[in-house]
Scaffold this active site. Structure first.
Site, PDB file in Angstrom:
ATOM      1  CG  HIS A  12       0.983  -8.143  -0.309  1.00 46.28           C
ATOM      2  ND1 HIS A  12       0.849  -6.813  -0.624  1.00 46.28           N
ATOM      3  CD2 HIS A  12       1.955  -8.625  -1.112  1.00 46.28           C
ATOM      4  CE1 HIS A  12       1.721  -6.508  -1.581  1.00 46.28           C
ATOM      5  NE2 HIS A  12       2.411  -7.582  -1.886  1.00 46.28           N
ATOM      6  CB  THR A  27       3.552 -13.275   0.193  1.00 48.47           C
ATOM      7  OG1 THR A  27       4.062 -13.310  -1.133  1.00 48.47           O
ATOM      8  CG2 THR A  27       2.233 -14.009   0.256  1.00 48.47           C
TER       9      THR A  27
END
Ligand code: NAD
Ligand code: ZN
Length: 345
Positions: free
Chosen positions: A43, A40
């Site tokens: 990203h 995450t």
């Protein structure tokens, strides 16, 4: 305090001074010691379409951490300054149907630490006491730093009974690696790990995989024949997010089997429903961890000899965050840690 911040829409993260986060009466202030880098965070750093849709800068990123309590709100009675803690990264609403029934992991309104509120890649993080996990004795600090993704691995690996069963782990990223060790610890007969990356296949062997497979080089049917399996995998832990790997796993499952799906595919996935129907399979989506049953199980398994240490391959100072993120992105890594203790104290 110093923090790693997404300052504006677009790629990159900035290490900068930020105000100390405010405290409420139910909150706990934590001096962060070590953090883990999650997909995450990559990203958000690279600002992919998901991040552009989801993240509202400025935001302190990160959610995997261990630290020490330095202040408690006036309504907090069971934690003390100096306690070593980690945080459950999903902050639940407490008001929806499932929250009120005690099924917090099914909260319809959960907010992600380092995603929807300021996170843990900082010298301090503040969390509601309900999200704080006080570590048990003899839990190593590096392992404590990754309780959040370790919890993903445990939640997925224990979604179906694995004692005496044949388990297929699809994808040996940090979470698949930890799930491999958990499935072995929980008594699986065979734990086969499918992973195209050779570095990670080697790590999977160290985590206790019976057999590792390069899906480009060898079929799962071939591996089953070698092991003397006759009916297919009883349990699949989908940890790749790769649509074709998921279809391949489905085709190699035993009747009555269960697939626990953690990996997040890039878009829609078409599957052969007749496999699900005629084999009477159960597909179970997994999001986060059960609060706090998964945390309890993690602690119990560590105290009873589970070793996830080999899944941690890199350690950096927070000041070298660019190198840390590059290592995490490279694929030649398991879990990558950043140490925040050498800053002001
Ligand atoms: P990761 O991206 O490091 O690991 C995925 C692994 O799958 C990689 O090693 C990759 O080489 C492998 N892979 C790619 N194609 C494959 C194929 N065809 N067959 C087998 N393996 C293949 O990610 P991670 O941090 O270990 O997380 C695993 C997955 O879980 C990711 O998709 C992540 O987004 C997701 N995730 C979900 C939750 C949740 O709550 N549901 C939480 C954290 C992570
Ligand atoms: Zn809720």
């Amino acid at each position: 305090m110093l923090a790693l911040v997404k300052t504006k829409a677009g790629p990159g993260l900035e290490l900068r001074e930020m105000p100390e986060p405010p405290m409420g009466i139910d909150d706990v202030r934590i001096r962060v010691r070590k953090t883990g880098i999650c997909g995450t965070d990559l990203h958000i750093e690279s600002w992919d379409p998901w991040a552009a849709r989801t993240i509202k800068p400025p935001l302190i990123v990160g959610h995997e951490f261990v630290g020490e309590v330095i202040e408690i709100g006036s309504n907090v009675h069971d934690l003390h300054v100096g306690d070593v803690v980690s945080g459950e990264g999903h902050v639940v609403c407490g008001r929806c149907r499932h929250c009120r029934a005690g099924r917090w992991h099914l909260c319809a309104n959960s907010i992600g630490l380092g995603v929807g509120r300021d996170g843990a890649f900082a010298e301090q993080v503040v969390l509601p006491v309900a999200n704080v996990w006080h570590h048990w004795p003899r839990i190593e600090e590096d392992v404590a730093a990754i309780f959040d993704p370790f919890g993903n691995a445990v939640h997925t690996a224990l979604a179906f009974p694995v004692l005496g069963e044949d388990v297929l782990v699809v994808g040996a990223g940090p979470i698949g690696l930890m799930a491999t060790a958990v499935a072995r610890h929980a008594g699986a007969r065979y734990v086969v790990v499918s992973e195209p990356n050779a570095f990670r296949r080697d790590l999977a062997t160290r985590m206790g995989a019976t057999t590792v497979v390069d899906p480009a080089a060898r079929t799962l049917a071939d591996v089953q024949a070698e092991l003397g399996m006759v009916e297919g995998f009883d349990v699949v832990l989908e940890m790749s997010g790769n649509p074709s790997a998921m279809k391949d796993a489905l085709a190699n499952m035993a009747h009555g089997g269960g697939m626990a799906i953690l990996g997040i595919p890039p878009g829609e996935v078409a599957i052969d429903m007749s496999q699900v129907i005629f084999k009477q399979l159960t597909l179970q989506g997994i999001y986060g961890r059960e609060m706090f049953e998964t945390w309890y199980k993690m602690s119990v398994m560590l105290q009873s000899g589970l070793d996830i240490g080999p899944a941690i391959t890199h350690r950096f100072s927070f000041r070298d965050h660019e190198a840390a993120f590059a290592a995490a992105r490279s694929g030649e890594s398991g879990k990558v840690l950043m140490n925040w203790t050498e800053s002001s104290d």
